[in-house]
Design a protein around this motif. Structure first.
Motif: not given
Length: 356
Positions: A100-110
């Motif tokens: 969850y932390t990984v996919v959320r961080t990737l999405y926010v950074n995108r």
């Protein structure tokens, strides 16, 4: 005081896993009772043959706890599969929080790279989708432990019939001739050797973690360890709904109050969010438990729901719902309540690990 750096995905995963183990360990007897209620393993006579203790239909959690505690299983029956369940909880929570932390961080950074503002609040739909993706990834890797834990919780002590058979065999051996024939000696040696091999392969008993795993592999093959995967993937929306609603309600409370999230507020919001998530997904929770039970007559989640509906109607889909909600809400509320403490412990563990 300077604000602490946010935890890494590994740190968030460890904090979430510690919290999950703590909260589930506290209410584990309730988990055992709700699992047996949901499994609905048939007539009492059939259950007795398997050495299992049935919980009366419509019984509450307290009555279920007392029924098992006063039975042949005793208090230890309430903790059947405790080790496997804690491993399952730790691995599932760790995997979920990590992904969850990984996919959320990737999405926010995108979003940030596209100039849409990485710090903007994500919509509820996005939060649910990210949570579902993380939950799906977690389930694929951790469901074998869940299957074993469920089988252990549904098991029971040896039945009276099994005890009688074993005693008869022991008496027959004791009353056998003093000078057995060569064939009898060979047979006895073979049996003894077989028992020795079994003990090496399974140091404790057939109901242990390894014993249940071997039984599943023997009866159902490797795919048996992933029984109930499809409803489990559907149920990834449960934590997604829980954390999505939690974040929404938390933001509303923070905006309407002093901006501080106290443990009491976390407890209340956690209870509300988990109740909603459980009510929405409960039929599939029921289907998952029945699919993972031993000798299940069902072929899939839809088959479970159709047959239950034919026998009991929509009410049958929510058998044990009260127990599930109580157990889930208590566990989730405890997790949210103590989450800050788990983050503190996690920082200390990670700090100690970095020391030379």
């Amino acid at each position: 005081m300077a604000q602490q750096e946010p935890l890494t995905p590994f740190g968030n995963a460890l904090a979430g896993a510690l919290g999950g183990v703590f909260s589930n360990a506290v209410i584990y007897p309730l988990d055992t009772v709700k699992t047996r209620i949901q499994a609905d393993q048939g007539p009492k006579n059939d259950a007795k043959k398997k050495g299992q203790v049935t919980v009366r239909k419509g019984a509450g959690l307290l009555e279920g706890v007392m029924t098992i505690a006063r039975s042949k299983e005793g208090v230890t029956g309430l903790y059947r599969g405790f080790g496997a369940s804690m491993v399952n909880t730790f691995s599932t929570q760790f995997a979920y929080f990590y992904w969850y932390t990984v996919v959320r961080t990737l999405y926010v950074n995108r979003l940030a790279t596209k100039g849409k503002g990485g710090v903007a609040q994500l919509s509820t739909a996005v939060e649910l989708l990210l949570g579902a993706v993380a939950g799906g990834l977690a389930q694929i890797f951790t469901i074998p432990v869940s299957v074993i834990a469920t089988r252990q919780q549904l098991g029971g002590p040896r039945s009276d019939e099994e005890d009688i058979v074993e005693k008869k065999q022991e008496l027959a051996a004791a009353n056998s001739p003093a000078q057995p024939t060569a064939s009898a000696k060979a047979k006895s040696a073979a049996v003894t050797a077989g028992k020795s091999v079994a003990k090496v392969a399974n140091p404790s008993d057939p109901d242990s973690f390894l014993g249940v795993a071997r039984e599943i592999l023997r009866d159902d093959g490797i795919t048996g360890l992933w029984r109930g995967l499809k409803p489990s993937l559907v149920l990834t929306v449960n934590p997604a709904i829980t954390y999505g609603v939690f974040e929404r309600v938390k933001n509303i409370i923070l905006a309407a109050s002093d901006g501080k999230m106290t443990p009491a507020k976390s407890f209340l919001v956690g209870a509300v969010s988990k109740t909603l998530a459980t009510l929405v997904t409960f039929p599939y929770i029921l289907a998952k438990v029945r699919l993972q039970a031993k000798d299940t007559p069902y072929t899939g989640a839809i088959d479970v729901l159709q047959k239950v509906f034919k026998r009991e109607g929509v009410i049958g889909w929510y058998k044990g719902c009260q127990s599930q909600v109580t157990k889930a809400v208590l566990a989730q509320a405890l997790l949210f309540y103590f989450r800050d403490y788990f983050e503190v412990w996690t920082r200390k563990i990670l700090y100690s690990a970095k020391k030379p």
